[in-house]
Design a protein around this motif. Structure first.
Motif, short mmCIF file in Angstrom:
data_model
loop_
_atom_site.label_atom_id
_atom_site.label_comp_id
_atom_site.label_asym_id
_atom_site.label_seq_id
_atom_site.Cartn_x
_atom_site.Cartn_y
_atom_site.Cartn_z
N THR A 106 0.82 -1.21 0.00
CA THR A 106 0.00 0.00 0.00
C THR A 106 0.86 1.26 0.00
O THR A 106 2.09 1.21 0.11
N VAL A 162 -4.35 0.24 -6.08
CA VAL A 162 -4.18 -0.18 -4.68
C VAL A 162 -2.98 0.50 -4.04
O VAL A 162 -3.04 0.94 -2.88
N GLU A 163 -1.89 0.63 -4.78
CA GLU A 163 -0.65 1.18 -4.22
C GLU A 163 -0.77 2.67 -3.89
O GLU A 163 0.12 3.22 -3.23
N TRP A 200 -3.42 3.81 -2.20
CA TRP A 200 -4.32 3.85 -1.04
C TRP A 200 -3.55 3.40 0.20
O TRP A 200 -2.64 2.57 0.12
N GLU A 201 -3.95 3.92 1.35
CA GLU A 201 -3.36 3.48 2.61
C GLU A 201 -4.12 2.26 3.12
O GLU A 201 -5.29 2.04 2.79
N LEU A 202 -3.43 1.46 3.93
CA LEU A 202 -4.02 0.20 4.39
C LEU A 202 -5.33 0.42 5.12
O LEU A 202 -6.31 -0.30 4.89
N SER A 230 -5.65 -7.47 5.51
CA SER A 230 -4.20 -7.31 5.51
C SER A 230 -3.55 -8.67 5.75
O SER A 230 -4.17 -9.60 6.28
#
Length: 385
Positions: free
Chosen positions: A33, A60-61, A63-65, A75
């Motif tokens: 993330t 996706v990369e 966005w934060e977890l 996760s």
């Protein structure tokens, strides 16, 4: 009356836990993330309805977890801390197959189209963060394998300082385009990489197993690669076993119609079918979901193979009661099972070698034939959530 089975969305915690309960292993996809946390997610874009993007980056990369968890995604840490997963791996000998995904080329930190070193560094970092979590939760090294559709996995694992086993998914799938584009661009490599060459590549890399697309084993697509044609029956199966000599092969995707043939050929199967009520396969055989962790000896296998649609549930119940889990087998029982499989599938390693490796590593031999839940309990429709 039992409620109808409803499959959980792929790669979610519910899906992964169910898949691990049903099968010998689960396979799932990981991405890194924006805040460099490991999320379990397949697609390049966040798999929600497009209206949820609200003009922001869909990848996706970016966005934060925490944002992804709020949507219902899982996760890697959530998976590893789950007691059912820990029990399955540590007490039952089940396996985690971890596929690292490359980001879209439109993501800045991905390296774009031409910065290969950044591609490798990102893959190495993704696996490194995953490995830190696997170590933190005491997941045995021999109970996991990393793999990816990434040609330079060797360099990526070196950059990431990866200590666990790894493999490469071939032919390579590019991190752009859709299914048709992927297949078209993969075709030249597929034509030039017959099964035997594919195996040699993995053996040279020191991989513990070889992922293998079902196209290599089914007509007419198995006729496309140059070189020796292999398959699941007859002469093609004899060639297959002669070439691999017991080297573990994980086949994807395996539909119920060919599941029996794949397992009977001594190959592990990635399945999207996790309905517990699926007990009778279209091929006319009873289904045994855990051939590695709940192993059948020759006589038990024969009983199962001779089951009819009318009596198969009774036989399945009888076998469930009498089968000794692999982790509870004594050395004599393990020798009996390994001798049966080694003879049937022409394994090159001796029974003593296999038992010695298990004693040293504390994990089941890779040669054991496994059923593996693809993305947990199976692939599901888009959007996932």
């Amino acid at each position: 009356m039992k409620p109808m089975y409803q499959q959980a969305p792929e790669n979610t915690l519910a899906s992964l836990v169910h898949g691990m309960e049903m099968f010998d292993a689960i396979e799932f996809d990981i991405r890194l993330t924006k805040d460099e946390q490991v999320v379990i997610h397949h697609d390049r874009s966040v798999s929600i309805d497009r209206s949820g993007f609200d003009k922001r980056s869909p990848y996706v990369e970016d966005w934060e977890l925490e944002e992804l968890l709020e949507l219902g995604f899982c996760s890697l840490e959530m998976l590893l801390e789950h007691t059912d997963i820990q029990k399955a791996v540590n007490e039952q000998g089940k396996v985690l197959v971890v596929e690292s995904k490359r980001p879209s080329l439109k993501v800045k930190k991905s390296g774009g189209w031409f910065e290969k070193n950044k591609h490798d560094a990102h893959m190495g970092k993704t696996m490194h963060h995953a490995e830190q979590l696997l170590d933190q939760y005491d997941i045995p090294k021999q109970s996991t394998v990393h793999y990816a559709f990434h040609k330079s996995m060797k360099n990526a694992t070196t950059l990431g300082g990866i200590q666990r086993s790894w493999s490469t998914l071939l032919p390579t799938i590019r991190p752009f385009g859709g299914r048709n584009t992927h297949r078209l661009l993969a075709l030249p490599e597929y034509v030039l990489t017959p099964f035997s060459r594919l195996m040699r590549k993995h053996q040279r890399n020191g991989s513990p197993m070889m992922p293998c697309a079902i196209e290599y084993l089914q007509s007419p697509t198995n006729m496309v690669p140059l070189g020796t044609t292999v398959g699941l029956k007859g002469r093609q199966l004899k060639r297959l076993n002669t070439i691999r000599k017991g080297f573990p092969v994980y086949v994807w995707p395996v539909k119920p119609s060919i599941e029996y043939d794949v397992l009977n050929a001594g190959l592990s199967a990635l399945t999207d079918e996790s309905d517990p009520t699926l007990t009778w396969l279209p091929s006319g055989h009873a289904r045994w979901n855990q051939p590695a962790t709940l192993p059948l000896d020759e006589a038990q296998r024969q009983r199962l193979d001779q089951a009819t649609k009318e009596n198969h549930l009774q036989i399945l119940n009888e076998l469930q009661d009498e089968v000794v889990p692999w982790k509870e087998c004594d050395e004599s029982r393990k020798r009996e099972l390994l001798t049966f499989w080694r003879t049937k599938w022409q394994w090159s390693r001796s029974v003593d070698e296999l038992l010695d490796q298990e004693l040293r590593s504390g994990s089941m031999p890779w040669e054991l034939v496994r059923m593996i839940g693809h993305r947990g309990a199976g692939k599901t429709k888009r959007p996932v959530l």
